[in-house]
Design a protein around this motif. Structure first.
Motif, PDB file in Angstrom:
ATOM      1  N   UNK A   1      72.648  42.701  72.787  1.00  0.00           N
ATOM      2  CA  UNK A   1      72.151  43.947  73.364  1.00  0.00           C
ATOM      3  C   UNK A   1      70.678  44.107  73.028  1.00  0.00           C
ATOM      4  N   UNK A   2      69.960  44.858  73.849  1.00  0.00           N
ATOM      5  CA  UNK A   2      68.550  45.110  73.562  1.00  0.00           C
ATOM      6  C   UNK A   2      68.398  45.815  72.217  1.00  0.00           C
ATOM      7  N   UNK A   3      69.323  46.702  71.903  1.00  0.00           N
ATOM      8  CA  UNK A   3      69.272  47.418  70.626  1.00  0.00           C
ATOM      9  C   UNK A   3      69.357  46.446  69.465  1.00  0.00           C
ATOM     10  N   UNK A   4      70.262  45.486  69.568  1.00  0.00           N
ATOM     11  CA  UNK A   4      70.418  44.495  68.502  1.00  0.00           C
ATOM     12  C   UNK A   4      69.188  43.599  68.392  1.00  0.00           C
ATOM     13  N   UNK A   5      68.687  43.140  69.523  1.00  0.00           N
ATOM     14  CA  UNK A   5      67.530  42.244  69.524  1.00  0.00           C
ATOM     15  C   UNK A   5      66.261  42.956  69.067  1.00  0.00           C
ATOM     16  N   UNK A   6      66.186  44.262  69.305  1.00  0.00           N
ATOM     17  CA  UNK A   6      64.985  45.004  68.939  1.00  0.00           C
ATOM     18  C   UNK A   6      64.757  45.026  67.434  1.00  0.00           C
ATOM     19  N   UNK A   7      65.795  44.833  66.662  1.00  0.00           N
ATOM     20  CA  UNK A   7      65.686  44.887  65.204  1.00  0.00           C
ATOM     21  C   UNK A   7      64.894  43.710  64.635  1.00  0.00           C
ATOM     22  N   UNK A   8      64.681  42.668  65.449  1.00  0.00           N
ATOM     23  CA  UNK A   8      63.889  41.518  65.000  1.00  0.00           C
ATOM     24  C   UNK A   8      62.384  41.806  65.044  1.00  0.00           C
TER      25      UNK A   8
END
Length: 251
Positions: A151-158
């Motif tokens: 998800x974009x939310x998950x990937x944004x944490x990088x």
């Protein structure tokens, strides 16, 4: 004589971004199947062999496969022309699977992705030293589902530089998910029709880009790029050209 299919990445829009190798195949092809909704039709003018031309925008997989099967059985060269680079959201895997079943020879010629066309339009380096050394290429979940954990939310944490296809029509949802990991003042840009004559660019932050996109009425054919690498004034230079950094070519 045995026929052959060549998948060609035609670039993001500017016809001069077609590779020389792709140009030569289009020039001599007997049959051209092109993604008419995205590929610049002027590329078809490079053909000098009075090719049969098919617009795959109005065809399904079975129909394109039938055209290829018939052409190759007659020993013809087929150019399967995709936008950008066909390895990114090009749906070539399913086509290649069918070609393998039919024992039809194929080749892939890479192209310039709209990711890189957009980066050039923004005059930016996606991998700024000590800012971001990772580029994530992705899309929001729509009719095609995404694997768990992407998800974009998950990937944004990088906090990497993220290049998002197919997201401008749902910019509100995209920004909401990005704000899970990125700060509200993170730079973001939206490039519409990168490298085309009517290219347009919007710049902003995650805090204001939604209104800008709605005001400009960007609804499709746009690349979203987000990350601190877009702030091209605040970074340390790389070691590559540092006078005190020695490597095998510079002692």
């Amino acid at each position: 004589m045995e026929g052959k299919v060549v998948f060609i990445g035609a670039g993001p829009g500017d016809v001069e971004l077609l590779t020389i190798k792709g140009y030569k195949i289009i020039q001599k092809s007997d049959v051209i199947i092109y993604a008419g909704s995205l590929v610049n039709p002027k590329i078809l003018e490079y053909n000098e062999n009075d090719a049969e031309i098919y617009n795959s925008a109005s065809m399904d997989l079975n129909e394109t496969t039938d055209v290829i099967k018939k052409a190759c059985s007659e020993g013809k060269l087929v150019a399967r022309v995709h936008t950008g680079d066909p390895s990114i959201y090009g749906a070539i895997a399913e086509q290649i699977r069918e070609l393998k079943k039919l024992d039809i020879k194929y080749e892939i010629i890479p192209g310039v992705s709209s990711v890189f066309g957009s980066a050039a339009a923004l005059e930016t380096e996606l991998t700024l030293p000590e800012v971001s050394q990772t580029v994530i290429i992705t899309r929001p979940e729509g009719r095609t589902p995404k694997p768990k954990g992407e998800s974009l939310a998950s990937l944004s944490k990088h906090h990497a530089t993220m290049c998002i296809f197919l997201g401008v029509s749902m910019i509100d949802k995209v920004v909401d998910e990005l704000l899970v990991g990125y700060e509200e003042d993170t730079p973001i840009a939206v490039v519409k029709k990168a490298t085309w004559p009517d290219q347009e660019i919007l710049r902003g932050t995650l805090g204001d880009i939604v209104d800008k996109v709605h005001d400009a009425n960007f609804t499709k054919t746009s690349m979203i790029i987000v990350g601190d690498a877009l702030d091209t004034d605040d970074f340390n230079p790389s070691k590559l050209y540092d006078e005190n950094f020695k490597h095998v070519y510079r002692h």
